[in-house]
Every structure is written in C-alpha cells, then in structure tokens.
Design an enzyme around this catalytic site. Structure first.
Site, PDB file in Angstrom:
ATOM      1  N   ARG A 165       0.813  -1.215   0.000  1.00 60.81           N
ATOM      2  CA  ARG A 165       0.000   0.000   0.000  1.00 60.81           C
ATOM      3  C   ARG A 165       0.847   1.265   0.000  1.00 60.81           C
ATOM      4  NH1 ARG A 165      -5.330  -1.474   2.367  1.00 60.81           N
ATOM      5  NH2 ARG A 165      -5.643   0.725   2.839  1.00 60.81           N
ATOM      6  N   TYR A 197       0.663   4.410  -2.458  1.00 62.70           N
ATOM      7  CA  TYR A 197      -0.416   5.382  -2.226  1.00 62.70           C
ATOM      8  C   TYR A 197      -0.195   6.153  -0.919  1.00 62.70           C
ATOM      9  CZ  TYR A 197      -5.188   7.213  -1.848  1.00 62.70           C
ATOM     10  OH  TYR A 197      -6.291   8.042  -1.740  1.00 62.70           O
ATOM     11  N   GLU A 237       2.530   6.619   1.015  1.00 66.89           N
ATOM     12  CA  GLU A 237       3.700   7.491   1.046  1.00 66.89           C
ATOM     13  C   GLU A 237       3.638   8.566  -0.047  1.00 66.89           C
ATOM     14  OE1 GLU A 237       5.157   7.540   3.635  1.00 66.89           O
ATOM     15  OE2 GLU A 237       6.411   5.818   4.129  1.00 66.89           O
ATOM     16  N   GLY A 238       3.001   8.237  -1.179  1.00 67.21           N
ATOM     17  CA  GLY A 238       2.823   9.249  -2.211  1.00 67.21           C
ATOM     18  C   GLY A 238       2.005  10.417  -1.708  1.00 67.21           C
ATOM     19  N   PHE A 245     -19.475  -5.003  -1.773  1.00 63.91           N
ATOM     20  CA  PHE A 245     -20.634  -5.614  -1.118  1.00 63.91           C
ATOM     21  C   PHE A 245     -21.910  -5.386  -1.922  1.00 63.91           C
ATOM     22  CE2 PHE A 245     -18.938  -5.531   3.562  1.00 63.91           C
ATOM     23  CZ  PHE A 245     -17.954  -6.446   3.203  1.00 63.91           C
ATOM     24  N   THR A 259     -12.965  -1.906  11.576  1.00 67.85           N
ATOM     25  CA  THR A 259     -13.960  -0.840  11.440  1.00 67.85           C
ATOM     26  C   THR A 259     -13.551   0.203  10.406  1.00 67.85           C
ATOM     27  OG1 THR A 259     -12.989   0.572  13.165  1.00 67.85           O
ATOM     28  CG2 THR A 259     -14.605  -1.101  13.866  1.00 67.85           C
ATOM     29  N   ASP A 272      -3.642  -3.866   6.075  1.00 70.31           N
ATOM     30  CA  ASP A 272      -5.004  -3.350   6.106  1.00 70.31           C
ATOM     31  C   ASP A 272      -5.299  -2.838   7.520  1.00 70.31           C
ATOM     32  OD1 ASP A 272      -7.508  -3.126   4.521  1.00 70.31           O
ATOM     33  OD2 ASP A 272      -8.333  -4.316   6.167  1.00 70.31           O
ATOM     34  N   GLN A 293      -8.572  -0.292  12.416  1.00 72.76           N
ATOM     35  CA  GLN A 293      -9.532   0.746  12.776  1.00 72.76           C
ATOM     36  C   GLN A 293      -9.264   2.000  11.948  1.00 72.76           C
ATOM     37  OE1 GLN A 293      -8.775   0.924  17.120  1.00 72.76           O
ATOM     38  NE2 GLN A 293     -10.966   0.543  17.341  1.00 72.76           N
TER      39      GLN A 293
END
Length: 315
Positions: A141, A144, A146-147, A190, A209, A272, A275
């Site tokens: 990830r 994104y 750190e960019g 979903f 969450t 990921d 929270q």
C-alpha cells in the site's frame, strides 16, 4: 465567476465536485486521463457552456489559466493503485509538483485531496490531524500512502517557501453513486456482489472498522475548506465519525438489497488497518461542517446507482 481546475474531475468524487462548482456559477476545467475516471461520470455536464473536459495526465506539466485548483488526481482504491505502483507514486508526487507549479505561476489557491491513509494502521483512535501515522514505507500500500504523505510535504513547503495559498483535506472512506463497480472498495464490493447474488467477501473476522462518508457531504466539506481565509491551510479531516464494522456493513447491504447472498470470510490483506475513524473536531469548529447523511440513506442511494449500471450491462 471563477475559472476552476479539477484534476481527476471525471472520477467518482471529482465529478460530484464539478457539478457543485457549476451549480455555483463557476467555469470548470475538468482534467482526467481516464485511468479510473470515465466520461460517463461527466456526460451530463458536457452541454454546459461553463464546463470543459480535457484528457491530460498530471504527471506532465499543464499550462492553463485558472483561479483555483482542486487536485484530486490519483487512483484511490487498492486494486487500481497497486496495479501500477510506480505510476501511482508519480501521480501523487509529480502531479503535486506540476499543480503546485501551476498555482505558483497563476498565484491561484490550490486544494489537495489527501487521505486518511497517511495515518497508516493507526495506533491512536480516533485519528486527529496531529497524529503522524504508523505507515509501512515498503509495503503493497506504500505507493499510495507514502505518495500522499509526500504530496502533503510538498504543499506545505510551497506554502512556506513561496507563500502559496493551500488547503489540505484528509479524506476518510467515502462512498456513493459513480464509484467504480470494480474498484475493490468495500461498499462497491458488497453492493455489486449482493445485487448479483454472489458470495459477499468479508476479509478477516469482519470486526475491523471503517467510517463511511457519503460523497455529497464530503464535497460540501471541500467547498467550505476552500472558502476559508488564507490563514487556514489544514490538514483537516473530512469524514463521517460514525464507526461500523465490516460485518455490520455487509449485513446492512444484505438488508437493503433483499439479497440472499452468503458471507464468506477471506484472509485480511497486508497492512489493512484494523480501525479507521476521523476526529472531525477541527472541521466542526473551523468549517461548521459535519456529515448529515446517515449510512442507510447513503447506501440506499448507492444501491440504486449500481442497480442501474447492472441493468445497462455496464457493471
């Protein structure tokens, strides 16, 4: 009337912003390379004489005459920003440099759409703007996260060094009509899975969450931040502080669609966050802003949008 540039203007959030700016009577120059944005998102605006659409990649300089700039250009979902991670970092960093250079030449006010991802997998909860984050600089990830962190650095250095008028918003999870149906984000995942009667994929135990902000509320926050005095730079959190587990969201989508889809658990992706919830005290105090659209209302409107896409065979 102002002439306003919106980079990433044909994207999910950008297209809603373009609409609002046109409704306020401004001229809007929408710039997009259509990597994740689509002409469909702005098709209803093409007949407006105050709207102009330009295909352009912000990693290259842009020479136009504008009064204000909203810099939204960057793929924002993991599926899209991880597909070409080097280009993602270039979009955040080179894009920021090019837009800041344009703002410097034009003495234009410039807005940066940053992200809650600058907080990484947070060790404090909820997240305030003073928190520096817990980010893995070499993970999947990172292109994104750190960019966007580097883009914030550039904005504040241009502000300090060149007296540029800047506004920085940190966007938390946002959803609504015109989300990309295959962007891999949890709301679109979903909803599309439920409407198709497919298995709903829930990563991890479903107890992680997120806080979901409807796009109309977010755009209102953008406009209020841009209209503040030059002494207000941000960063300011913009998001809905209402916190829901992924399992709660899945159950809400099933209820609102009437779908018989089953929930299937899968391994949690690397880095990921467990929270993610904004502290919006600054937005309330400075912008007199807080979200007004509740999750069930927003999800209902999002379901209607994706249902139409599916009927047209687009999704």
């Amino acid at each position: 009337m102002k002439r306003i540039l919106v980079t990433g203007g044909a994207g999910f959030i950008g297209s809603h912003l373009c609409e609002r700016l046109l409704a306020q009577g401004h001229e809007v120059l929408c710039v997009d390379n259509f990597y994740t944005g689509t002409r469909r998102n702005v098709s209803r605006l093409l007949d407006d004489q105050n709207f102009e659409l330009m295909r352009h990649d912000v990693t290259f300089p842009l020479f136009v005459e504008v009064d204000e700039i909203y810099n939204l250009a960057c793929p924002a979902s993991p599926i899209h920003y991880q597909f070409d991670p080097v280009q993602t970092t270039k979009t955040s960093v080179h894009g920021a440099i090019n837009m800041l250079g344009l703002a410097k030449r034009r003495r234009a006010k410039i807005f940066q759409s940053s992200t809650s991802e600058v907080y990484g997998d947070p060790t404090i909860h909820p997240q305030t703007e003073e928190y520096w984050g817990n980010v893995n600089p070499i993970g999947f990830r990172s292109c994104y996260d750190e960019g966007k962190r580097c883009a914030e650095t550039l904005f504040f250095d241009y502000h300090r060094q060149h007296k540029l008028r800047i506004k920085v918003a940190r966007i938390f999870n946002t959803y609504g009509p015109r989300m990309h149906p295959n962007d891999g984000r949890v709301v679109s995942n979903f909803v599309v899975q439920a409407l198709k009667g497919e298995v709903i994929t829930l990563y991890g135990d479903g107890q992680q969450t997120r806080s979901f902000c409807f796009v109309d509320d977010l755009v209102e926050g953008f406009l209020r931040l841009m209209d503040t005095g030059d002494e207000i730079t941000g960063p300011i959190n913009l998001g809905n502080p209402g916190e829901f587990t992924m399992k709660q969201l899945a159950e809400t989508v099933l209820e609102l669609t009437g779908s018989k889809s089953k929930i299937e658990h899968r391994p949690l992706p690397q880095d990921d966050p467990r929270q993610r919830q904004p502290d919006i005290s600054k937005a309330k105090a400075i912008l007199d802003w807080e979200p007004t659209i509740q999750l069930k209302e927003g999800v209902t409107r999002t379901i209607a949008y994706f249902d139409e896409l599916l009927k047209e065979g687009v999704a």
